[in-house]
Design a protein around this motif. Sequence first.
Motif, PDB file in Angstrom:
ATOM      1  N   ALA A  34       0.842  -1.208   0.000  1.00 47.44           N
ATOM      2  CA  ALA A  34       0.000   0.000   0.000  1.00 47.44           C
ATOM      3  C   ALA A  34       0.870   1.249   0.000  1.00 47.44           C
ATOM      4  O   ALA A  34       0.586   2.222  -0.712  1.00 47.44           O
ATOM      5  CB  ALA A  34      -0.933  -0.015   1.204  1.00 47.44           C
ATOM      6  N   ALA A  35       1.956   1.237   0.780  1.00 46.45           N
ATOM      7  CA  ALA A  35       2.844   2.407   0.853  1.00 46.45           C
ATOM      8  C   ALA A  35       3.568   2.642  -0.466  1.00 46.45           C
ATOM      9  O   ALA A  35       3.734   3.788  -0.898  1.00 46.45           O
ATOM     10  CB  ALA A  35       3.863   2.212   1.977  1.00 46.45           C
ATOM     11  N   ILE A  36       3.996   1.569  -1.117  1.00 47.15           N
ATOM     12  CA  ILE A  36       4.746   1.680  -2.374  1.00 47.15           C
ATOM     13  C   ILE A  36       3.850   2.122  -3.530  1.00 47.15           C
ATOM     14  O   ILE A  36       4.219   2.986  -4.320  1.00 47.15           O
ATOM     15  CB  ILE A  36       5.408   0.321  -2.727  1.00 47.15           C
ATOM     16  CG1 ILE A  36       6.498  -0.023  -1.723  1.00 47.15           C
ATOM     17  CG2 ILE A  36       5.968   0.301  -4.129  1.00 47.15           C
ATOM     18  CD1 ILE A  36       7.752   0.782  -1.840  1.00 47.15           C
ATOM     19  N   THR A  37       2.673   1.503  -3.628  1.00 45.41           N
ATOM     20  CA  THR A  37       1.808   1.744  -4.792  1.00 45.41           C
ATOM     21  C   THR A  37       0.840   2.907  -4.590  1.00 45.41           C
ATOM     22  O   THR A  37       0.318   3.439  -5.558  1.00 45.41           O
ATOM     23  CB  THR A  37       0.977   0.492  -5.132  1.00 45.41           C
ATOM     24  OG1 THR A  37       0.140   0.173  -4.017  1.00 45.41           O
ATOM     25  CG2 THR A  37       1.869  -0.683  -5.472  1.00 45.41           C
ATOM     26  N   LEU A 127      11.809  -8.664  -1.471  1.00 48.77           N
ATOM     27  CA  LEU A 127      11.720  -7.486  -2.333  1.00 48.77           C
ATOM     28  C   LEU A 127      11.615  -6.227  -1.480  1.00 48.77           C
ATOM     29  O   LEU A 127      12.213  -5.198  -1.798  1.00 48.77           O
ATOM     30  CB  LEU A 127      10.499  -7.607  -3.258  1.00 48.77           C
ATOM     31  CG  LEU A 127      10.296  -6.493  -4.273  1.00 48.77           C
ATOM     32  CD1 LEU A 127      11.481  -6.420  -5.236  1.00 48.77           C
ATOM     33  CD2 LEU A 127       9.010  -6.693  -5.051  1.00 48.77           C
ATOM     34  N   GLY A 128      10.888  -6.314  -0.373  1.00 50.29           N
ATOM     35  CA  GLY A 128      10.727  -5.173   0.528  1.00 50.29           C
ATOM     36  C   GLY A 128      12.033  -4.701   1.128  1.00 50.29           C
ATOM     37  O   GLY A 128      12.233  -3.515   1.371  1.00 50.29           O
ATOM     38  N   ARG A 129      12.960  -5.628   1.375  1.00 50.83           N
ATOM     39  CA  ARG A 129      14.271  -5.245   1.909  1.00 50.83           C
ATOM     40  C   ARG A 129      15.066  -4.438   0.888  1.00 50.83           C
ATOM     41  O   ARG A 129      15.951  -3.674   1.243  1.00 50.83           O
ATOM     42  CB  ARG A 129      15.061  -6.490   2.322  1.00 50.83           C
ATOM     43  CG  ARG A 129      14.531  -7.148   3.566  1.00 50.83           C
ATOM     44  CD  ARG A 129      15.492  -8.184   4.130  1.00 50.83           C
ATOM     45  NE  ARG A 129      15.774  -9.279   3.217  1.00 50.83           N
ATOM     46  CZ  ARG A 129      15.055 -10.398   3.122  1.00 50.83           C
ATOM     47  NH1 ARG A 129      14.005 -10.558   3.888  1.00 50.83           N
ATOM     48  NH2 ARG A 129      15.387 -11.352   2.277  1.00 50.83           N
ATOM     49  N   LYS A 130      14.740  -4.626  -0.387  1.00 52.40           N
ATOM     50  CA  LYS A 130      15.446  -3.908  -1.456  1.00 52.40           C
ATOM     51  C   LYS A 130      14.862  -2.514  -1.704  1.00 52.40           C
ATOM     52  O   LYS A 130      15.400  -1.757  -2.495  1.00 52.40           O
ATOM     53  CB  LYS A 130      15.372  -4.710  -2.765  1.00 52.40           C
ATOM     54  CG  LYS A 130      15.756  -6.156  -2.629  1.00 52.40           C
ATOM     55  CD  LYS A 130      17.111  -6.391  -3.171  1.00 52.40           C
ATOM     56  CE  LYS A 130      17.496  -7.844  -3.080  1.00 52.40           C
ATOM     57  NZ  LYS A 130      18.626  -8.098  -2.243  1.00 52.40           N
ATOM     58  N   SER A 138      11.331   0.552   2.936  1.00 55.41           N
ATOM     59  CA  SER A 138      11.641  -0.877   2.923  1.00 55.41           C
ATOM     60  C   SER A 138      11.089  -1.525   4.182  1.00 55.41           C
ATOM     61  O   SER A 138      10.726  -0.841   5.129  1.00 55.41           O
ATOM     62  CB  SER A 138      13.155  -1.098   2.809  1.00 55.41           C
ATOM     63  OG  SER A 138      13.824  -0.464   3.866  1.00 55.41           O
ATOM     64  N   ILE A 139      11.022  -2.848   4.163  1.00 55.94           N
ATOM     65  CA  ILE A 139      10.526  -3.590   5.322  1.00 55.94           C
ATOM     66  C   ILE A 139      11.559  -4.621   5.733  1.00 55.94           C
ATOM     67  O   ILE A 139      12.436  -4.969   4.954  1.00 55.94           O
ATOM     68  CB  ILE A 139       9.177  -4.305   5.034  1.00 55.94           C
ATOM     69  CG1 ILE A 139       9.268  -5.181   3.785  1.00 55.94           C
ATOM     70  CG2 ILE A 139       8.044  -3.333   4.966  1.00 55.94           C
ATOM     71  CD1 ILE A 139       8.016  -6.004   3.508  1.00 55.94           C
TER      72      ILE A 139
END
Length: 186
Positions: A34-37, A127-130, A138-139
Motif C-alpha cells: 500500500a505504501a509503495i503503490t 523485495l521489501g528489503r530492497k 523498505s521492510i
Amino acid sequence: MNRATKSGIAAEAQSKVEAKYSEQLAAECLEWIAAITGKDVDPNGAMDNFYEQLKNGVLLCEVINALKPGQIKKIQTSSMAFKCMENINNFVDGAKACGVPSQETFQTVDLWERQNLNSVVICIQSLGRKGSQFGKPSIGPKEAEKNVRNFSEEQLNASNAVISLQYGSNKGANQAGMSFGNTRHM
C-alpha cells in the motif's frame, strides 16, 4: 480453481506448508505494498485476504513498476486465468530483476492455486528489503552492504611466515587407548 481436495500424505504436507504462513508478516507485506503503490489495500494478514488481494497479480506488477518504472510493460487486467498467471510470472521476473535471489521467489501456482502463500510472503519480504535501493520505504531488516577488502601483496605474503604450531599444540596427544561403549563383534 477446480482441484480435488487433498487427502492422506498430500493433505499432511499441505497443512505443514500452511502452518509456516505468518499473518503478521503477510500484514507487513500488504502495508508495504500500500505504501509503495499508493493503492487502497486491506492490510489484514489473514490467508484469505492476502490471497484475494494478490491473486490476479495486478497489485504485484504495480509494486515492480513503482520500484523500477516501466519494468513491466503491460499489466493484464483480465480475470482470465492465463492473464492473471502472466501477471504473477511478470512479478516474479521483475522481483529477480530488482535483486531478489531465485531461492526467495515462488512458482506462479504457489499464489494462483494457493499452494504455498508462505513462499509469496518470503518473496515480497525479500523485495521489501530492497526498497531503499530504489528510494522507497523498505521492510524487514536492513540488508548488509558489500565490504570488499583489498590486501597488498606484502600483507598477503606476511601470512606465509606464520607457523601453524604457534597457534597451540596438543602436545602429542592422540586417541590411542580410548574406547567408548561396546566393541564391535564381527
